[in-house]
Design a protein around this motif. Structure first.
Motif, PDB file in Angstrom:
ATOM      1  N   TYR A 146     -15.323  63.195  69.017  1.00 41.84           N
ATOM      2  CA  TYR A 146     -14.325  64.175  68.539  1.00 41.84           C
ATOM      3  C   TYR A 146     -13.113  63.459  67.804  1.00 41.84           C
ATOM      4  O   TYR A 146     -12.732  63.754  66.736  1.00 41.84           O
ATOM      5  N   HIS A 147     -12.750  62.612  68.543  1.00 48.02           N
ATOM      6  CA  HIS A 147     -11.563  61.550  68.073  1.00 48.02           C
ATOM      7  C   HIS A 147     -11.932  60.908  66.416  1.00 48.02           C
ATOM      8  O   HIS A 147     -11.212  61.230  65.687  1.00 48.02           O
ATOM      9  N   LEU A 148     -13.298  60.422  66.579  1.00 48.82           N
ATOM     10  CA  LEU A 148     -13.791  60.085  65.431  1.00 48.82           C
ATOM     11  C   LEU A 148     -14.088  60.907  64.440  1.00 48.82           C
ATOM     12  O   LEU A 148     -13.549  60.795  62.953  1.00 48.82           O
ATOM     13  N   TYR A 149     -14.214  62.190  64.675  1.00 42.26           N
ATOM     14  CA  TYR A 149     -14.540  63.365  63.572  1.00 42.26           C
ATOM     15  C   TYR A 149     -13.023  63.674  63.200  1.00 42.26           C
ATOM     16  O   TYR A 149     -13.059  64.083  61.972  1.00 42.26           O
ATOM     17  N   GLN A 150     -12.108  63.637  64.025  1.00 39.36           N
ATOM     18  CA  GLN A 150     -10.704  64.208  63.682  1.00 39.36           C
ATOM     19  C   GLN A 150     -10.140  63.127  62.650  1.00 39.36           C
ATOM     20  O   GLN A 150      -9.381  63.470  61.739  1.00 39.36           O
ATOM     21  N   GLN A 151     -10.651  62.057  62.562  1.00 45.03           N
ATOM     22  CA  GLN A 151     -10.166  60.751  61.817  1.00 45.03           C
ATOM     23  C   GLN A 151     -10.804  60.973  60.336  1.00 45.03           C
ATOM     24  O   GLN A 151     -10.138  60.474  59.363  1.00 45.03           O
TER      25      GLN A 151
ATOM     26  N   LYS B 175     -13.208  59.567  59.041  1.00 42.73           N
ATOM     27  CA  LYS B 175     -13.436  58.351  58.033  1.00 42.73           C
ATOM     28  C   LYS B 175     -15.003  58.130  58.194  1.00 42.73           C
ATOM     29  O   LYS B 175     -15.427  57.320  57.387  1.00 42.73           O
ATOM     30  N   LEU B 176     -15.663  58.694  59.130  1.00 41.41           N
ATOM     31  CA  LEU B 176     -17.180  58.595  59.180  1.00 41.41           C
ATOM     32  C   LEU B 176     -17.735  60.011  59.205  1.00 41.41           C
ATOM     33  O   LEU B 176     -17.184  60.990  59.375  1.00 41.41           O
ATOM     34  N   THR B 177     -19.103  59.915  58.702  1.00 40.65           N
ATOM     35  CA  THR B 177     -19.796  61.247  58.542  1.00 40.65           C
ATOM     36  C   THR B 177     -20.392  61.832  60.050  1.00 40.65           C
ATOM     37  O   THR B 177     -20.266  60.800  60.909  1.00 40.65           O
ATOM     38  N   VAL B 178     -20.524  62.934  60.131  1.00 37.85           N
ATOM     39  CA  VAL B 178     -20.987  63.377  61.367  1.00 37.85           C
ATOM     40  C   VAL B 178     -22.287  62.384  62.046  1.00 37.85           C
ATOM     41  O   VAL B 178     -22.536  62.252  62.935  1.00 37.85           O
ATOM     42  N   LYS B 179     -23.261  62.412  61.116  1.00 41.18           N
ATOM     43  CA  LYS B 179     -24.233  61.473  61.367  1.00 41.18           C
ATOM     44  C   LYS B 179     -23.956  60.100  61.698  1.00 41.18           C
ATOM     45  O   LYS B 179     -24.574  59.654  62.964  1.00 41.18           O
ATOM     46  N   GLU B 180     -23.040  59.530  61.335  1.00 39.95           N
ATOM     47  CA  GLU B 180     -22.654  58.041  61.696  1.00 39.95           C
ATOM     48  C   GLU B 180     -21.825  58.250  63.113  1.00 39.95           C
ATOM     49  O   GLU B 180     -22.016  57.252  63.969  1.00 39.95           O
TER      50      GLU B 180
END
Length: 88
Positions: A52-57, A59-64
């Motif tokens: 979720y933290h990565l999602y909020q940034q 910078k990456l796709t959901v797949k990544e």
């Protein structure tokens, strides 16, 4: 005569379905008494929070994100929805 045949076949199929259902329910009940739980294991909370933290940034796709954190896409989206409901 043909109607009788199909009716008998349908009755036997229904009986077989009921027997299978009873056996399945009995097996699930026996497993629960032994402490077994069915279904898919819950996703790791720490992994979900990191994803979720990565999602909020953004910078990456959901797949990544899913590949990196080993969290399923469905679990990630479910967690995102839960977080949105908490903040609203």
């Amino acid at each position: 005569m043909l109607f009788f045949f199909f009716r008998m076949m349908a009755s036997m199929a229904e009986l077989e379905r009921d027997i299978i259902s009873e056996r399945t329910q009995a097996g699930l009940k026996a497993a629960r008494t032994r402490g077994k739980l069915g279904g898919r294991p819950k996703a790791d909370q720490a992994k979900l929070e990191y994803a979720y933290h990565l999602y909020q940034q953004k910078k990456l796709t959901v797949k990544e994100i899913c590949d990196k954190t080993d969290v399923s896409r469905t679990s990630l989206y479910r967690f995102i929805d839960e977080q949105k409901q908490i903040t609203n």
